[in-house]
Write an enzyme that holds these catalytic residues in place. Structure first.
Site, PDB file in Angstrom:
ATOM      1  N   LYS A  14       0.829  -1.214   0.000  1.00 42.17           N
ATOM      2  CA  LYS A  14       0.000   0.000   0.000  1.00 42.17           C
ATOM      3  C   LYS A  14       0.862   1.263   0.000  1.00 42.17           C
ATOM      4  CE  LYS A  14      -2.370  -0.863   3.806  1.00 42.17           C
ATOM      5  NZ  LYS A  14      -1.879  -2.189   4.246  1.00 42.17           N
ATOM      6  N   ARG A  90     -10.223   0.541   7.810  1.00 44.06           N
ATOM      7  CA  ARG A  90      -9.841  -0.839   8.112  1.00 44.06           C
ATOM      8  C   ARG A  90     -10.997  -1.628   8.704  1.00 44.06           C
ATOM      9  NH1 ARG A  90      -3.975   0.347   8.483  1.00 44.06           N
ATOM     10  NH2 ARG A  90      -2.824  -1.593   8.568  1.00 44.06           N
ATOM     11  N   ARG A 129      11.166  -6.650   5.724  1.00 46.89           N
ATOM     12  CA  ARG A 129      11.069  -5.230   6.069  1.00 46.89           C
ATOM     13  C   ARG A 129      11.504  -5.012   7.515  1.00 46.89           C
ATOM     14  NH1 ARG A 129       5.321  -2.312   5.573  1.00 46.89           N
ATOM     15  NH2 ARG A 129       5.017  -3.144   7.656  1.00 46.89           N
ATOM     16  N   ARG A 135      10.324  -1.161  12.957  1.00 46.13           N
ATOM     17  CA  ARG A 135       8.941  -1.102  13.429  1.00 46.13           C
ATOM     18  C   ARG A 135       8.690  -2.171  14.487  1.00 46.13           C
ATOM     19  NH1 ARG A 135       4.666  -0.126   8.579  1.00 46.13           N
ATOM     20  NH2 ARG A 135       3.402  -1.281  10.074  1.00 46.13           N
ATOM     21  N   ARG A 146      -1.451  -9.429  13.146  1.00 45.58           N
ATOM     22  CA  ARG A 146      -1.951  -8.427  12.198  1.00 45.58           C
ATOM     23  C   ARG A 146      -2.706  -9.098  11.045  1.00 45.58           C
ATOM     24  NH1 ARG A 146       3.491  -5.727  10.924  1.00 45.58           N
ATOM     25  NH2 ARG A 146       2.405  -4.315   9.507  1.00 45.58           N
TER      26      ARG A 146
HETATM   27  P1  AMP Z   1       0.099   0.318   8.705  1.00 50.25           P
HETATM   28  O1  AMP Z   1       1.288   1.221   8.645  1.00 50.25           O
HETATM   29  O2  AMP Z   1      -1.006   0.758   7.778  1.00 50.25           O
HETATM   30  O3  AMP Z   1       0.473  -1.133   8.512  1.00 50.25           O
HETATM   31  O4  AMP Z   1      -0.508   0.434  10.182  1.00 50.25           O
HETATM   32  C1  AMP Z   1       0.233   0.046  11.306  1.00 50.25           C
HETATM   33  C2  AMP Z   1      -0.665  -0.116  12.510  1.00 50.25           C
HETATM   34  O5  AMP Z   1      -1.298   1.132  12.814  1.00 50.25           O
HETATM   35  C3  AMP Z   1      -1.824  -1.098  12.353  1.00 50.25           C
HETATM   36  O6  AMP Z   1      -1.428  -2.441  12.594  1.00 50.25           O
HETATM   37  C4  AMP Z   1      -2.803  -0.575  13.411  1.00 50.25           C
HETATM   38  O7  AMP Z   1      -2.395  -0.960  14.708  1.00 50.25           O
HETATM   39  C5  AMP Z   1      -2.633   0.928  13.300  1.00 50.25           C
HETATM   40  N1  AMP Z   1      -3.565   1.492  12.289  1.00 50.25           N
HETATM   41  C6  AMP Z   1      -3.250   2.091  11.104  1.00 50.25           C
HETATM   42  N2  AMP Z   1      -4.347   2.484  10.445  1.00 50.25           N
HETATM   43  C7  AMP Z   1      -5.404   2.113  11.224  1.00 50.25           C
HETATM   44  C8  AMP Z   1      -6.818   2.208  11.074  1.00 50.25           C
HETATM   45  N3  AMP Z   1      -7.389   2.760   9.983  1.00 50.25           N
HETATM   46  N4  AMP Z   1      -7.599   1.722  12.087  1.00 50.25           N
HETATM   47  C9  AMP Z   1      -7.063   1.171  13.196  1.00 50.25           C
HETATM   48  N5  AMP Z   1      -5.736   1.028  13.373  1.00 50.25           N
HETATM   49  C10 AMP Z   1      -4.908   1.497  12.414  1.00 50.25           C
END
Ligand code: AMP
Length: 192
Positions: A14, A90, A129, A135, A146
């Site tokens: 993404k 999400r 990664r 991270r 996840r």
């Molecule tokens: P990402 O960088 O998109 O993989 O997001 C990393 C983490 O941030 C996710 O595993 C969630 O814990 C949190 N997160 C990001 N976007 C959302 C969302 N729209 N709703 C809830 N948690 C989020």
């Protein structure tokens, strides 16, 4: 105003494809994951709360996440030209909130790009990664959590957007350039 949702499992690409799309279409990029990680890095109150969810591989609660998103739209005038939503929505609740927020602004979600990648490849990419990203959630236990959270809470959005006639699935494996070309083909004609 053109609003695009980039949707897919963790590790589906993404962020990478959103970066390419911004260059191509000049849209405003909102990555909720990056936004939250920035709060964590700055040690804000929100960052402290977010960290308790992110480091366990769980989602931030909908009401909080929706408030953060609405705040981001309200405080960044550049979002009026159109937004790439990367990592939001999400959940179905978030998708419904997004529809309402955009309707209030006289707009809508124009298209959803779903990056489709097999689980084994996702795990492989996220572990790789993790060697560099630093991270807290790129380790095998959190990755598994996840993916479970994705399958349970986020994957149903695919059907939600199919029923809205907005879902465009793209095979998310192969070269970054090929995937990007496939996305552009899918987006052709979705501007209206
Ligand atoms: P990402 O960088 O998109 O993989 O997001 C990393 C983490 O941030 C996710 O595993 C969630 O814990 C949190 N997160 C990001 N976007 C959302 C969302 N729209 N709703 C809830 N948690 C989020």
């Amino acid at each position: 105003m053109y609003n695009l949702v980039v949707f897919g499992a963790p590790g589906s690409g993404k962020g990478t494809q959103s970066a390419r799309l911004i260059d191509e279409y000049g849209l405003y990029h909102i990555s909720t994951g990056e936004l939250l990680r920035d709060h964590i890095a700055r040690g804000t109150e929100l960052g402290k709360v977010a960290d308790t969810y992110i480091s366990k591989g769980n989602l931030i609660p909908d009401d909080l996440m929706i408030e953060i998103l609405e705040n981001t739209l309200n405080t960044n005038p550049d979002t009026a030209k159109g937004v790439i939503f990367d990592g939001f929505p999400r959940t179905i609740e978030q998708a419904e909130a997004l529809n309402k927020m955009l309707a209030k602004r006289g707009s809508k979600v124009h298209a959803v790009i779903g990056l489709e990648v097999a689980d084994a490849e996702l795990i492989d990419r996220l572990l790789k990664r993790g060697l560099e990203s630093g991270r807290s959630d790129d380790n095998i236990d959190t990755i598994n959590q996840r993916l479970q959270v994705y399958n349970k809470q986020t994957a149903p959005l695919r059907d939600y957007y199919i029923s809205e006639g907005k879902y465009h699935g793209v095979k998310g494996s192969g070269s970054i350039d090929d995937i990007f070309r496939a996305i552009k083909d899918e987006l052709h004609g979705t501007e209206e």
